[in-house]
Design a protein around this motif. Structure first.
Motif, PDB file in Angstrom:
ATOM      1  N   ALA A  33      -1.846   5.344 -22.064  1.00 34.01           N
ATOM      2  CA  ALA A  33      -1.829   4.002 -21.834  1.00 34.01           C
ATOM      3  C   ALA A  33      -0.672   3.460 -20.917  1.00 34.01           C
ATOM      4  N   ILE A  34       0.352   3.885 -20.896  1.00 32.35           N
ATOM      5  CA  ILE A  34       1.437   3.817 -20.178  1.00 32.35           C
ATOM      6  C   ILE A  34       1.452   4.161 -18.726  1.00 32.35           C
ATOM      7  N   LEU A  35       0.808   5.403 -18.634  1.00 30.95           N
ATOM      8  CA  LEU A  35       0.476   5.938 -17.192  1.00 30.95           C
ATOM      9  C   LEU A  35      -0.422   5.153 -16.543  1.00 30.95           C
ATOM     10  N   LEU A  36      -1.439   4.648 -17.229  1.00 34.45           N
ATOM     11  CA  LEU A  36      -2.760   3.671 -16.758  1.00 34.45           C
ATOM     12  C   LEU A  36      -2.051   2.458 -16.241  1.00 34.45           C
ATOM     13  N   ALA A  37      -1.109   2.107 -17.217  1.00 36.35           N
ATOM     14  CA  ALA A  37      -0.396   0.574 -16.756  1.00 36.35           C
ATOM     15  C   ALA A  37       0.496   0.858 -15.599  1.00 36.35           C
ATOM     16  N   PHE A  38       1.338   2.097 -15.549  1.00 38.31           N
ATOM     17  CA  PHE A  38       2.012   2.251 -14.274  1.00 38.31           C
ATOM     18  C   PHE A  38       1.342   2.376 -13.035  1.00 38.31           C
ATOM     19  N   GLY A  39      -0.014   3.170 -13.108  1.00 34.51           N
ATOM     20  CA  GLY A  39      -0.806   3.163 -12.149  1.00 34.51           C
ATOM     21  C   GLY A  39      -1.345   1.808 -11.389  1.00 34.51           C
ATOM     22  N   VAL A  40      -1.724   0.933 -12.268  1.00 34.88           N
ATOM     23  CA  VAL A  40      -2.099  -0.344 -11.970  1.00 34.88           C
ATOM     24  C   VAL A  40      -0.674  -1.105 -11.414  1.00 34.88           C
ATOM     25  N   ALA A  41       0.192  -0.938 -11.844  1.00 35.79           N
ATOM     26  CA  ALA A  41       1.253  -1.723 -11.477  1.00 35.79           C
ATOM     27  C   ALA A  41       1.690  -1.148 -10.274  1.00 35.79           C
ATOM     28  N   SER A  42       1.859   0.309 -10.187  1.00 40.59           N
ATOM     29  CA  SER A  42       2.060   0.808  -8.708  1.00 40.59           C
ATOM     30  C   SER A  42       1.061   0.025  -7.621  1.00 40.59           C
ATOM     31  N   TRP A  43      -0.214   0.213  -7.936  1.00 36.95           N
ATOM     32  CA  TRP A  43      -1.179  -0.349  -6.862  1.00 36.95           C
ATOM     33  C   TRP A  43      -0.698  -1.914  -6.515  1.00 36.95           C
ATOM     34  N   VAL A  44      -0.615  -2.587  -7.436  1.00 37.49           N
ATOM     35  CA  VAL A  44      -0.305  -3.960  -7.391  1.00 37.49           C
ATOM     36  C   VAL A  44       1.242  -4.183  -6.363  1.00 37.49           C
ATOM     37  N   LEU A  45       2.211  -3.529  -6.581  1.00 37.85           N
ATOM     38  CA  LEU A  45       3.566  -3.380  -6.080  1.00 37.85           C
ATOM     39  C   LEU A  45       3.341  -2.930  -4.759  1.00 37.85           C
ATOM     40  N   ALA A  46       2.510  -1.940  -4.384  1.00 29.70           N
ATOM     41  CA  ALA A  46       2.178  -1.280  -3.206  1.00 29.70           C
ATOM     42  C   ALA A  46       1.552  -2.323  -2.358  1.00 29.70           C
ATOM     43  N   THR A  47       0.645  -2.984  -2.966  1.00 25.44           N
ATOM     44  CA  THR A  47      -0.030  -4.075  -2.278  1.00 25.44           C
ATOM     45  C   THR A  47       0.661  -5.062  -1.781  1.00 25.44           C
ATOM     46  N   THR A  48       1.457  -5.885  -2.642  1.00 28.51           N
ATOM     47  CA  THR A  48       2.589  -6.664  -2.405  1.00 28.51           C
ATOM     48  C   THR A  48       3.326  -6.222  -1.272  1.00 28.51           C
ATOM     49  N   ALA A  49       3.855  -4.979  -1.558  1.00 28.14           N
ATOM     50  CA  ALA A  49       5.035  -4.608  -0.535  1.00 28.14           C
ATOM     51  C   ALA A  49       4.586  -4.449   0.669  1.00 28.14           C
ATOM     52  N   LEU A  50       3.149  -4.041   0.958  1.00 26.57           N
ATOM     53  CA  LEU A  50       2.761  -3.779   2.358  1.00 26.57           C
ATOM     54  C   LEU A  50       1.998  -4.939   2.937  1.00 26.57           C
ATOM     55  N   ARG A  51       1.947  -5.898   2.138  1.00 22.78           N
ATOM     56  CA  ARG A  51       1.436  -7.197   2.736  1.00 22.78           C
ATOM     57  C   ARG A  51       1.947  -7.701   4.149  1.00 22.78           C
ATOM     58  N   PRO A  52       3.248  -7.579   4.068  1.00 21.36           N
ATOM     59  CA  PRO A  52       3.823  -7.991   5.574  1.00 21.36           C
ATOM     60  C   PRO A  52       3.403  -6.786   6.606  1.00 21.36           C
ATOM     61  N   VAL A  53       3.259  -5.702   6.262  1.00 24.87           N
ATOM     62  CA  VAL A  53       2.599  -4.730   7.219  1.00 24.87           C
ATOM     63  C   VAL A  53       1.124  -5.129   7.756  1.00 24.87           C
ATOM     64  N   ASN A  54       0.605  -5.655   6.697  1.00 22.75           N
ATOM     65  CA  ASN A  54      -0.850  -6.010   7.268  1.00 22.75           C
ATOM     66  C   ASN A  54      -0.712  -7.060   8.164  1.00 22.75           C
ATOM     67  N   ARG A  55       0.017  -8.054   7.727  1.00 24.37           N
ATOM     68  CA  ARG A  55       0.428  -9.304   8.688  1.00 24.37           C
ATOM     69  C   ARG A  55       0.600  -8.835  10.199  1.00 24.37           C
ATOM     70  N   MET A  56       1.642  -7.968   9.999  1.00 24.77           N
ATOM     71  CA  MET A  56       2.421  -7.411  11.471  1.00 24.77           C
ATOM     72  C   MET A  56       0.994  -6.524  11.936  1.00 24.77           C
ATOM     73  N   ARG A  57       0.304  -5.734  11.223  1.00 18.53           N
ATOM     74  CA  ARG A  57      -0.904  -5.159  12.019  1.00 18.53           C
ATOM     75  C   ARG A  57      -1.905  -6.243  12.594  1.00 18.53           C
ATOM     76  N   ARG A  58      -2.077  -7.104  12.089  1.00 21.14           N
ATOM     77  CA  ARG A  58      -3.217  -8.347  12.482  1.00 21.14           C
ATOM     78  C   ARG A  58      -2.448  -8.840  13.508  1.00 21.14           C
TER      79      ARG A  58
END
Length: 500
Positions: free
Chosen positions: A170-195
Motif C-alpha cells: 500500500a505504501i509502495l502504491l501510494a509512493f508511486g502515485v506521489a512520485s508520478w504527481v511530483l514528477a508531473t509538477t516538477a516537469l511542468r516548467p520544462v513542458n512550458r519551456m518546450r512549448r
C-alpha cells in the motif's frame, strides 16, 4: 542469439518512455527495495523477539520445580497448569512428573544427557522449543524439561509478515502515485519551456523561455538559455544587417564597374579614353577589394568575441611590443602618405618603471599586435586620405592611469558634427569634406584616392571593444580630427607577442 536481442531491447524500451515515467519507475523500484529490506529486517526482529519471549516463558515454567528440587530430595511436585508442557525426571531415570505429549515424552531419556539450556527438537513434523535444567540435591542429578510448540511462533511471525507485506504494498502504491504527481509538477516548467521553444521557429525575435519563480535548477537553465537566445538573436541580427548593408554597398560599385566596362568597350578604338576607363575600373575593383577585406576582418573580430564569451583563453601583449607595432604600422602608412607629401610622425611615451625593476611588471593589454596594426592603419590611413598635400598626421601611444592610449591627430578639415555620433557605425561616411575626391585645391596637385568602404572606423571600434576598451572621435578646436582608443591594462593573462 535470441537472448542477446531481448537483452538489447530492454534499455531502448526504457529510454523510449517519458522522463516522468522513468522518474516514477526508478523511484518506485528504489522504494520497493527499501520496503522489502525493511520487511525482512522487521521479520528477523520479530522472530528474535518471539523466541526470546518463549524462552522467558519456558524458564518461568521450570523455575518452581528447579527451586523445589534444589532443597528437597523427596519432593511432592504439583502438576503444571493448562497448556504447560513440563516433565521431571529423577536421578534414576524415572519420570516423576510429565504433561508432555507422548512423542516428546519418549525423548526425555535423551534429554537427560543434554546440557542445560535451550534447544529446538523436531518430532513428527512439529518443532518444540525446549528448556532443560539439571538441579542437584542429595538424591542426585534431576532433569527438568519445559517445552512449547514452535508452530505458534511461526504463526505469529507469518501473520505479522503478511500484514507488513500488505502495508508495504500500500505504501509502495501510494509512493508511486506521489512520485508520478511530483514528477508531473516538477516537469511542468520544462513542458512550458518546450512549448515556448517550439514557437521559436514562428517568432524567434520575440520568443523567450519562461523563468519560474523558484530559484532552482530549471530557473537557472531557463535563464541561461534565454541569455543564449539573446546572444544568438543579436548575432543573427548583426549578420542580417551586415548582409543587407554589404549588398547595398556592393551594388553601387558593381553597377559603376559594369558601366565603366561598357564604356571601355564602346571606346575601344580610342586609346586615351580606353585607358581612362580602365583606370577608373581599377579604382572600382580596389574599392570592392577593400570592402571584401574589411567585411572579412569584421567577421573574424566578431568570431573571436564569441570565442572569448564562451570562455576561450585570451592572451595579453606588453606595452613595448605594441609600441613596436605602432612604429611598424606608421612606416606602412608613410608609404601611402608619400604620394601626397603627407607627413606621418609618431610619439611613444613608455610607462614609468620603478628603480631597480627588470621590466617584468610592464603593463599588458588584451590586444594583439595584429589588432594594433589595424587600429593604426585604419585611423592614420583615413587621415592621410582626407588631408591635402603637405598635411601632418601624429600617432601617439602612451600608458596612463591603468590604460593604454592610442591617439591619432591630423590637421585636416575635420568632419561634420552630424557625423561624429555615427562615425563608428558600419558603412557610414562623412560628406565630401573627407571622402574620396581629388584635392579641392588645384594648385596642390592632389592625387585621386579610391573611396573608402565605410568600415574602417567600425573595425577600429570592434578591435577596441574586443580588448575591453573604447574608441572616440572629435573635431579639434584648432582644426583637424582626433581619434582616441583606450585599452585597459590586464594583470591576469600571460604576456605574448601575437603573430599577425
Amino acid at each position: 542469439m535470441t537472448a542477446g536481442r531481448v537483452a538489447g531491447r530492454r534499455p531502448s524500451r526504457l529510454r523510449s518512455l517519458s522522463l516522468r515515467a522513468r522518474i516514477t519507475i526508478g523511484s518506485t523500484v528504489i522504494a520497493a527495495v527499501v520496503i522489502a529490506l525493511l520487511v525482512l529486517v522487521m521479520r528477523l526482529q520479530v522472530v528474535n523477539v518471539v523466541a526470546s519471549a518463549t524462552e522467558t516463558l519456558l524458564d518461568a515454567d521450570t523455575d518452581p520445580y528447579v527451586a523445589t528440587l534444589e532443597v528437597d530430595s523427596d519432593p511432592n511436585l504439583s502438576p503444571p497448569g493448562n497448556a504447560q508442557f513440563v516433565a521431571v525426571v529423577s536421578p534414576t531415570g524415572e519420570i516423576t512428573l510429565s504433561s508432555m505429549p507422548r512423542r516428546l515424552e519418549q525423548s526425555l531419556g535423551s534429554l537427560r544427557t543434554t546440557p542445560a539450556g535451550t534447544s529446538v527438537v523436531e518430532l513428527g513434523g512439529s518443532q518444540y522449543r525446549v528448556v532443560v535444567e539439571h538441579p542437584v540435591n542429595q538424591a542426585g542429578r534431576w532433569t527438568v524439561v519445559a517445552a512449547r510448540n514452535s508452530q505458534a511462533e511461526a504463526i505469529v511471525v507469518d501473520e505479522l509478515t503478511t500484514t507488513l507485506s500488505f502495508t508495504g504494498l500500500a505504501i509502495l502504491l501510494a509512493f508511486g502515485v506521489a512520485s508520478w504527481v511530483l514528477a508531473t509538477t516538477a516537469l511542468r516548467p520544462v513542458n512550458r519551456m518546450r512549448r515556448e521553444a517550439e514557437r521559436l521557429s514562428v517568432a524567434p525575435e520575440r520568443a523567450e523561455l519562461p523563468v519560474g519563480p523558484a530559484q532552482d535548477e530549471l530557473a537557472s537553465l531557463a535563464t541561461t538559455l534565454n541569455a543564449f537566445l539573446a546572444r544568438t538573436r543579436q548575432a543573427t541580427e548583426r549578420e542580417r544587417q551586415m548582409v543587407s548593408d554589404a549588398s547595398h554597398e556592393l551594388r553601387t560599385p558593381l553597377a559603376i564597374l559594369t558601366t565603366q566596362l561598357d564604356l571601355a568597350a564602346l571606346d575601344r578604338d580610342d586609346a586615351r579614353a580606353l585607358a581612362a576607363h580602365i583606370e577608373r575600373a581599377k579604382n572600382s575593383v580596389a574599392r570592392l577589394s577593400r570592402l571584401a577585406n574589411d567585411l572579412l576582418t569584421l567577421s573574424r573580430i566578431e568570431e573571436s568575441e564569441r570565442r572569448a564569451a564562451d570562455g576561450a583563453p585570451q592572451s595579453a601583449t606588453t606595452w613595448s611590443d605594441l609600441g613596436d607595432e605602432v612604429m611598424a604600422a606608421v612606416d606602412r602608412v608613410r608609404l601611402i602618405a608619400s604620394a601626397k607629401d603627407v607627413t606621418v610622425d609618431f610619439e611613444l611615451e613608455p610607462p614609468t618603471v620603478a628603480d631597480g625593476s627588470d621590466g617584468s611588471d610592464e603593463p599588458r593589454y588584451r590586444l594583439d599586435t595584429g589588432g594594433m596594426a589595424q587600429l593604426v592603419t585604419n585611423t592614420a590611413g583615413n587621415a592621410v586620405a582626407a588631408l591635402p598635400r603637405g598635411g601632418t598626421v601624429l600617432v601617439s601611444w602612451r600608458a596612463a592611469s591603468g590604460e593604454g592610449v592610442l591617439q591619432v591627430t591630423d590637421d585636416g578639415p575635420g568632419v561634420p558634427e552630424s557625423f561624429v555620433p555615427v562615425a563608428f557605425d558600419r558603412f557610414t561616411r562623412p560628406d565630401e569634406a573627407r571622402t574620396s575626391r581629388r584635392d579641392p585645391d588645384p594648385t596642390t596637385g592632389g592625387v585621386p584616392m579610391p573611396g573608402g568602404s565605410g568600415l574602417g572606423l567600425a573595425i577600429v571600434r570592434a578591435v577596441a571593444e574586443r580588448a575591453g576598451g573604447t574608441a572616440a572621435l572629435r573635431n579639434l578646436p584648432t582644426g583637424g580630427l582626433e581619434v582616441t582608443v583606450r585599452v585597459p591594462e590586464v594583470r591576469d593573462a600571460p604576456a605574448v607577442r601575437a603573430a599577425h
